[in-house]
Write a protein that holds these residues in place. Structure first.
Motif, PDB file in Angstrom:
ATOM      1  N   GLY A 121       5.409  12.116   3.003  1.00 21.54           N
ATOM      2  CA  GLY A 121       5.847  11.422   1.859  1.00 21.54           C
ATOM      3  C   GLY A 121       7.001  11.888   1.151  1.00 21.54           C
ATOM      4  O   GLY A 121       7.738  12.394   1.742  1.00 21.54           O
ATOM      5  N   ARG A 168       2.499   1.702  -3.431  1.00 17.81           N
ATOM      6  CA  ARG A 168       1.704   2.284  -4.290  1.00 17.81           C
ATOM      7  C   ARG A 168       1.238   3.754  -4.364  1.00 17.81           C
ATOM      8  O   ARG A 168       1.183   4.498  -5.220  1.00 17.81           O
ATOM      9  N   ARG A 169       1.143   4.243  -2.992  1.00 21.00           N
ATOM     10  CA  ARG A 169       0.963   5.583  -2.499  1.00 21.00           C
ATOM     11  C   ARG A 169       2.044   6.231  -2.848  1.00 21.00           C
ATOM     12  O   ARG A 169       1.935   7.469  -3.650  1.00 21.00           O
ATOM     13  N   PHE A 170       3.400   5.893  -2.673  1.00 17.93           N
ATOM     14  CA  PHE A 170       4.409   6.568  -2.919  1.00 17.93           C
ATOM     15  C   PHE A 170       4.688   6.759  -4.660  1.00 17.93           C
ATOM     16  O   PHE A 170       5.142   7.857  -5.028  1.00 17.93           O
ATOM     17  N   HIS A 171       4.332   5.781  -5.315  1.00 16.50           N
ATOM     18  CA  HIS A 171       4.518   5.817  -6.637  1.00 16.50           C
ATOM     19  C   HIS A 171       3.621   7.123  -7.279  1.00 16.50           C
ATOM     20  O   HIS A 171       4.071   7.669  -8.245  1.00 16.50           O
ATOM     21  N   ALA A 172       2.375   6.839  -6.820  1.00 13.00           N
ATOM     22  CA  ALA A 172       1.479   7.942  -7.149  1.00 13.00           C
ATOM     23  C   ALA A 172       1.918   9.113  -7.048  1.00 13.00           C
ATOM     24  O   ALA A 172       1.824   9.939  -8.012  1.00 13.00           O
ATOM     25  N   VAL A 173       2.483   9.493  -5.818  1.00 12.65           N
ATOM     26  CA  VAL A 173       3.104  10.862  -5.455  1.00 12.65           C
ATOM     27  C   VAL A 173       4.135  11.194  -6.523  1.00 12.65           C
ATOM     28  O   VAL A 173       4.249  12.208  -6.871  1.00 12.65           O
ATOM     29  N   ALA A 176       0.876  -1.278   0.039  1.00  9.83           N
ATOM     30  CA  ALA A 176      -0.025   0.006   0.138  1.00  9.83           C
ATOM     31  C   ALA A 176       0.730   1.248  -0.042  1.00  9.83           C
ATOM     32  O   ALA A 176       0.561   2.095  -0.778  1.00  9.83           O
ATOM     33  N   GLN A 177       1.941   1.279   0.848  1.00 16.00           N
ATOM     34  CA  GLN A 177       2.817   2.315   0.844  1.00 16.00           C
ATOM     35  C   GLN A 177       3.457   2.701  -0.481  1.00 16.00           C
ATOM     36  O   GLN A 177       3.650   3.805  -0.925  1.00 16.00           O
TER      37      GLN A 177
END
Length: 285
Positions: A180, A146-151, A143-144
């Motif tokens: 982040g 995916r979130r970091f990749h999106a950012v 989950a982290q």
């Protein structure tokens, strides 16, 4: 610790009050933690060209603007003055990029000024107030990741909307702050519209991040954000609020002009060599 001469000049001018400790020493600069009043910041001391291991390759210089015609001519002639101007331009590149990107909302350290060849900027910290770790030094769950990749894809997109490509983006040029990722190190930033290698560099930047974060979230390997945003950028359809899907269908009908040119040049060189061989043989006869 012994205060470096470049930082002593900042102390003498009242820009900073104290050098607390070294933070890191990289290929193009050394970074120190400094105190300015009640604020803890960092100071980036650029290494001279002769000391740097990072080679200023032509592909990074292409498309960069030089401040004056005299400087441009001197750099082109590689004179002593030109080399000094090239060195100054190399250092100024990161400063200019930071101010531009910060103003555009990109997650980069806040710059506080450039003095005597030293960049003073925000010290990125973690939730406990310690110097933030690099992305390549932390373990993330799916989950982290995916979130970091999106950012980070968002940051690359915002940079591209500013007409810039980082050019050397990797998990070790990203710090993990409490909110982040934060992108750092911009001396090699290139012009998206003025550099022929910009597309290749953009794809490499995105692929470097995807390769690292995809270890925790393998589904990221199936995304094509770099190709998608470059296609939209070229079409004039990329905006800061553009929503990306990560999907991309290459146009297989597109002609590879570079490949065609290379084939033509190879054929010409081969014909010239054969002609020279025939002429040499006739002279021997």
């Amino acid at each position: 610790m012994k205060t470096p001469p470049q930082l002593q000049a900042l102390i003498d001018d009242g820009v900073i009050d104290e050098v607390l400790r070294p933070l890191k020493s990289g290929k193009e600069a050394a970074v120190y933690v400094v105190r300015s009043g009640d604020e803890i910041r960092c100071a980036k001391v650029y290494k001279d060209m002769a000391q740097r291991s990072f080679q200023q390759r032509v592909q990074y210089q292409e498309g960069r603007k030089v401040r004056g015609s005299r400087e441009a001519r001197a750099i082109g002639k590689a004179s002593k003055y030109g080399r000094r101007q090239q060195e100054a331009a190399w250092k100024n590149t990161e400063v200019d990029a930071l101010y531009q990107l910060r103003g555009a909302g990109v997650r980069v350290p806040e710059p506080f000024g450039y003095f005597h060849g030293v960049l003073v900027m925000e010290l990125v910290t973690d939730a406990e107030g310690y110097s933030a770790a690099r992305l390549g030094e932390v373990e993330l769950d799916a989950a982290q990741a995916r979130r970091f990749h999106a950012v980070l894809v968002q940051q690359v997109k915002l940079m591209l909307c500013c007409g810039l490509v980082h050019g050397d983006l990797s998990p070790y040029n990203v710090l993990v702050g409490p909110d982040g990722p934060v992108v750092i190190d911009f001396p090699q930033v290139v012009s998206a519209g003025g550099n022929n290698a910009a597309r290749a560099m953009l794809l490499r930047d995105v692929n470097n991040l995807t390769a690292w974060l995809g270890r925790s979230a393998p589904e990221l390997f199936e995304t094509w954000y770099g190709e998608e945003m470059w296609e939209r950028f070229q079409a004039g359809d990329l905006q800061p609020d553009s929503v990306l899907s990560g999907k991309f269908t290459p146009d297989l009908r597109a002609v590879d002009l570079d490949g065609v040119r290379e084939a033509i040049n190879d054929a010409r060189e081969e014909a010239l060599i054969r002609q020279q061989g025939r002429e040499a043989a006739e002279e021997d006869d």
